[in-house]
Design a protein around this motif. Structure first.
Motif, PDB file in Angstrom:
ATOM      1  N   ALA A 146      33.198  41.152  49.713  1.00  0.00           N
ATOM      2  CA  ALA A 146      33.976  40.725  50.611  1.00  0.00           C
ATOM      3  C   ALA A 146      34.951  41.440  51.067  1.00  0.00           C
ATOM      4  O   ALA A 146      35.452  41.494  52.326  1.00  0.00           O
ATOM      5  CB  ALA A 146      34.566  39.354  50.032  1.00  0.00           C
ATOM      6  N   PHE A 147      35.879  42.191  50.237  1.00  0.00           N
ATOM      7  CA  PHE A 147      37.040  43.030  50.498  1.00  0.00           C
ATOM      8  C   PHE A 147      36.555  44.294  51.567  1.00  0.00           C
ATOM      9  O   PHE A 147      37.079  44.497  52.614  1.00  0.00           O
ATOM     10  CB  PHE A 147      37.661  43.496  49.451  1.00  0.00           C
ATOM     11  CG  PHE A 147      38.151  42.513  48.687  1.00  0.00           C
ATOM     12  CD1 PHE A 147      39.078  41.317  49.193  1.00  0.00           C
ATOM     13  CD2 PHE A 147      37.790  42.396  47.275  1.00  0.00           C
ATOM     14  CE1 PHE A 147      39.598  40.366  48.383  1.00  0.00           C
ATOM     15  CE2 PHE A 147      38.260  41.404  46.578  1.00  0.00           C
ATOM     16  CZ  PHE A 147      39.103  40.358  46.995  1.00  0.00           C
ATOM     17  N   THR A 148      35.329  44.867  51.182  1.00  0.00           N
ATOM     18  CA  THR A 148      34.869  45.800  52.098  1.00  0.00           C
ATOM     19  C   THR A 148      34.494  45.293  53.398  1.00  0.00           C
ATOM     20  O   THR A 148      34.791  46.086  54.180  1.00  0.00           O
ATOM     21  CB  THR A 148      33.820  46.878  51.283  1.00  0.00           C
ATOM     22  OG1 THR A 148      34.118  46.773  50.028  1.00  0.00           O
ATOM     23  CG2 THR A 148      33.226  47.819  51.878  1.00  0.00           C
ATOM     24  N   ARG A 149      33.761  44.222  53.355  1.00  0.00           N
ATOM     25  CA  ARG A 149      33.243  43.686  54.484  1.00  0.00           C
ATOM     26  C   ARG A 149      34.694  43.621  55.610  1.00  0.00           C
ATOM     27  O   ARG A 149      34.720  43.766  56.729  1.00  0.00           O
ATOM     28  CB  ARG A 149      32.758  42.340  54.445  1.00  0.00           C
ATOM     29  CG  ARG A 149      31.812  41.819  55.338  1.00  0.00           C
ATOM     30  CD  ARG A 149      31.250  40.835  54.962  1.00  0.00           C
ATOM     31  NE  ARG A 149      30.572  40.668  53.540  1.00  0.00           N
ATOM     32  CZ  ARG A 149      30.456  39.355  52.978  1.00  0.00           C
ATOM     33  NH1 ARG A 149      30.533  38.306  53.584  1.00  0.00           N
ATOM     34  NH2 ARG A 149      29.584  39.664  51.805  1.00  0.00           N
ATOM     35  N   GLU A 150      35.970  42.857  54.857  1.00  0.00           N
ATOM     36  CA  GLU A 150      36.927  42.752  55.741  1.00  0.00           C
ATOM     37  C   GLU A 150      37.647  44.044  56.267  1.00  0.00           C
ATOM     38  O   GLU A 150      37.938  44.026  57.516  1.00  0.00           O
ATOM     39  CB  GLU A 150      37.937  42.056  54.785  1.00  0.00           C
ATOM     40  CG  GLU A 150      37.579  40.309  54.850  1.00  0.00           C
ATOM     41  CD  GLU A 150      38.700  39.611  54.075  1.00  0.00           C
ATOM     42  OE1 GLU A 150      39.364  40.290  53.584  1.00  0.00           O
ATOM     43  OE2 GLU A 150      38.456  38.416  54.106  1.00  0.00           O
ATOM     44  N   ASP A 151      37.560  44.911  55.427  1.00  0.00           N
ATOM     45  CA  ASP A 151      37.740  46.251  55.968  1.00  0.00           C
ATOM     46  C   ASP A 151      37.112  46.759  57.170  1.00  0.00           C
ATOM     47  O   ASP A 151      37.551  47.364  58.168  1.00  0.00           O
ATOM     48  CB  ASP A 151      37.642  47.653  54.982  1.00  0.00           C
ATOM     49  CG  ASP A 151      38.848  47.339  53.961  1.00  0.00           C
ATOM     50  OD1 ASP A 151      39.742  46.837  54.212  1.00  0.00           O
ATOM     51  OD2 ASP A 151      38.779  48.067  52.825  1.00  0.00           O
ATOM     52  N   LEU A 152      35.542  46.466  57.001  1.00  0.00           N
ATOM     53  CA  LEU A 152      34.876  47.178  58.159  1.00  0.00           C
ATOM     54  C   LEU A 152      35.055  46.116  59.441  1.00  0.00           C
ATOM     55  O   LEU A 152      34.819  46.767  60.366  1.00  0.00           O
ATOM     56  CB  LEU A 152      33.179  47.008  57.310  1.00  0.00           C
ATOM     57  CG  LEU A 152      33.001  48.379  57.013  1.00  0.00           C
ATOM     58  CD1 LEU A 152      32.538  48.334  55.669  1.00  0.00           C
ATOM     59  CD2 LEU A 152      32.034  49.263  57.933  1.00  0.00           C
ATOM     60  N   TRP A 153      35.323  44.890  58.972  1.00  0.00           N
ATOM     61  CA  TRP A 153      35.619  44.227  60.548  1.00  0.00           C
ATOM     62  C   TRP A 153      36.661  44.858  61.409  1.00  0.00           C
ATOM     63  O   TRP A 153      36.520  44.586  62.339  1.00  0.00           O
ATOM     64  CB  TRP A 153      35.927  42.836  59.988  1.00  0.00           C
ATOM     65  CG  TRP A 153      34.868  41.738  59.390  1.00  0.00           C
ATOM     66  CD1 TRP A 153      33.633  42.129  59.310  1.00  0.00           C
ATOM     67  CD2 TRP A 153      35.141  40.880  58.590  1.00  0.00           C
ATOM     68  NE1 TRP A 153      32.915  41.244  58.617  1.00  0.00           N
ATOM     69  CE2 TRP A 153      33.806  40.129  58.348  1.00  0.00           C
ATOM     70  CE3 TRP A 153      36.280  39.763  58.605  1.00  0.00           C
ATOM     71  CZ2 TRP A 153      33.627  38.911  57.846  1.00  0.00           C
ATOM     72  CZ3 TRP A 153      35.921  38.678  57.973  1.00  0.00           C
ATOM     73  CH2 TRP A 153      34.537  38.221  57.569  1.00  0.00           C
ATOM     74  N   GLN A 154      37.561  45.281  60.489  1.00  0.00           N
ATOM     75  CA  GLN A 154      39.043  45.913  61.443  1.00  0.00           C
ATOM     76  C   GLN A 154      38.512  47.062  61.862  1.00  0.00           C
ATOM     77  O   GLN A 154      38.761  47.650  62.962  1.00  0.00           O
ATOM     78  CB  GLN A 154      40.187  46.012  60.279  1.00  0.00           C
ATOM     79  CG  GLN A 154      40.880  44.628  60.208  1.00  0.00           C
ATOM     80  CD  GLN A 154      41.755  44.567  58.913  1.00  0.00           C
ATOM     81  OE1 GLN A 154      41.318  45.081  57.845  1.00  0.00           O
ATOM     82  NE2 GLN A 154      42.833  44.040  59.066  1.00  0.00           N
TER      83      GLN A 154
END
Lengths: 266, 253
Positions: free
Chosen positions: A171-179
């Motif tokens: 989940a955290f990596t995913r949010e980083d990649l969204w940005q």
């Protein structure tokens, strides 16, 4: 609205199986303006990946039309970049050489030096500066996916096709990649189609969300997202986003054939 | 090269020879039951010229047979890897062919091409060793994830480009794994021809003459020479693997 860059009209497609034809798409419409970002959501197995292959010209539909930039798609075009859930990097190449792969296929006017600069610039943009000479096996899953995004963009495609690229990340990596996606969008002029199962992801990244029905899929619902420009993660926790999520969730339930009434009766 | 990489194998070999010597000495076996390592060197020295001539015959015929197996094996593997129909058609044939004991093929081949000793020997070495190469290449190609293909195909790349840029390099680790098996098999093939259908050439013939003359230490010395050649070829393949598919090796962390 400007002329649509991606225009899909009434597309139908069926796969030939041993049990007879299996229709996956039945009357799908999708229209994305130049520079737009469309997210496609829908129940599992509703033909979302078939849609990406149609846009990329890897398949032709049984009926209906796929248009890119005013030209009907009849085969693969070098103006498309793709990224998948599996980053599919070539283990025997360095990260830099992996990113430069499309430039070996697509005719380019860039010199060798300029090609390398272009790849390095993209890698820096996604935060992979200093990893150019590493092998894919030395990188984490999120970093590999970043490199895969760079490879999809290096030949400056008009259309970026993303088939659940963040689906396998935590989940955290995913949010980083969204940005990271927003950072890329600000720098690179592409039109994107994102296939996803994550409704929050679709709201955060897209400005148009298309809900597909269950198989065979048609366009069931289209939502315009009004948060224009770069977004913060805080936007996901506003009233506006919560309302949008509720509507989408409801639409997915209809697509799955689980109307809210039956759910209430349980 | 560290001390460990060279020293440990040599030490292991020394211990093995010592145990062998001890076993023969403790049991008081005569050399026709089992020759001891100390009998081998005199046997080798006595026939040293023959060892080099015969060893060379065995070596070059094995290598040519192996190279033929690589060419044909990779070709068959490519055909089966890219076409489902060809895979369905060829697999049972190959499995059946591979199941035939090659010792039974030797007299047939020897009759078919009477007098063509080099050709016959190379043919048997090839026939016994191409199978693992064909299978590994076909599996490597047919298990290529579709996304790898799509990445290049969506840019308009041809099948040939996909093969050279992705399919071939991705299959190299499997190919070298099979080649290590094939090296040993090719040796068996060469010697099979040299022993079963003797024509006075190769280490197999030397072994055979040791048997005829009841020179037991010579027979054992030939076995050791074969083992030595096998080790040399095997490590040449390992070196090639390190050069061309070294990326597949993960550094232990």
């Amino acid at each position: 609205m400007t002329e649509a860059l991606i225009d899909i009209k009434g597309v139908k497609h069926a796969y030939q199986t041993q049990a007879g034809p299996l229709p996956v798409l039945d009357g799908l419409d999708l229209s994305v303006p130049e520079g737009g970002f469309a997210a496609v959501v829908g129940p599992s197995g509703c033909g979302k990946s078939t849609l990406t292959r149609l846009i990329a010209g890897l398949m032709t539909p049984d009926a209906g039309e796929v248009w890119l930039h005013g030209q009907q798609v009849r085969g693969p075009k070098s103006t498309v970049g793709m990224a998948f859930q599996n980053p599919v990097l070539l283990e025997w190449r360095s990260i830099l050489k992996n990113v430069m792969l499309p430039l070996e296929i697509v005719p380019t006017r860039l010199s060798r030096r300029q090609q390398e600069d272009r790849a390095r610039k993209l890698l820096a943009l996604v935060g992979l500066e200093g990893f150019e000479d590493k092998r894919p096996s030395e990188l984490s899953g999120g970093m590999r996916q970043r490199a895969s995004l760079c490879r999809a963009l290096v030949h400056q495609p008009e259309v970026l096709i993303l088939d659940e690229p963040f689906g396998a990340l935590d989940a955290f990596t995913r949010e980083d990649l969204w940005q990271t996606m927003h950072r890329l969008k600000a720098e690179e002029p592409f039109t994107a189609v994102l296939i996803t199962h994550d409704l929050r992801e679709s709201i955060f990244l897209a400005d148009e969300i298309v809900v597909l029905s269950g198989r065979p899929a048609h366009t069931q619902y289209v939502m315009d997202v009004h948060l224009k420009g770069p977004r913060d993660l805080e936007h996901l926790y506003t009233r506006e986003s919560a309302d949008a999520l509720n509507i989408l969730r409801h639409q997915i339930q209809i697509a799955q054939g689980r109307a809210p009434e039956t759910e209430a009766a349980e | 090269m560290t001390w460990q990489k060279v020293g440990v194998p040599i030490l292991a070999m020394a211990i093995f020879l010592a145990l062998w010597e001890l076993l023969v000495w403790a049991n008081g076996w005569p050399n026709y039951k089992m020759a001891s390592p100390s009998d081998l060197w005199p046997a080798f020295w006595k026939f040293r010229e023959l060892f080099f001539v015969m060893g060379w015959d065995t070596l070059w015929r094995t290598v040519v047979g192996l190279m033929l197996a690589v060419v044909v094996g990779v070709g068959l593997g490519m055909v089966m890897g890219f076409s489902r129909v060809m895979r369905d058609a060829l697999y049972p044939l190959l499995v059946g062919f591979n199941a035939i004991p090659k010792a039974t093929v030797v007299p047939i081949v020897a009759l078919m091409f009477v007098g063509q000793h080099d050709f016959n020997t190379i043919l048997i070495a090839f026939m016994i060793s191409f199978f693992p190469i064909a299978v590994s290449v076909s599996i490597g190609l047919s298990t290529l994830e579709p996304e790898y293909r799509d990445i290049l195909r969506s840019l308009g790349a041809s099948q040939i480009t996909v093969f050279w840029k992705i399919a071939l390099p991705k299959t190299l680790p499997e190919f070298f794994g099979a080649l290590k098996v094939a090296v040993t098999l090719a040796f068996i093939g060469t010697n099979l021809m040299e022993i079963v259908s003797p024509h006075g050439r190769g280490l197999g013939a030397l072994f055979d003459s040791g048997k005829t003359n009841s020179d037991y230490p010579l027979m054992f010395a030939v076995l050791i020479a074969l083992a030595f050649l096998g080790i040399v070829l095997y490590y040449i393949v390992v070196a090639l693997e390190k050069t061309f598919a070294g990326w597949a090796e993960r550094s232990p962390t």
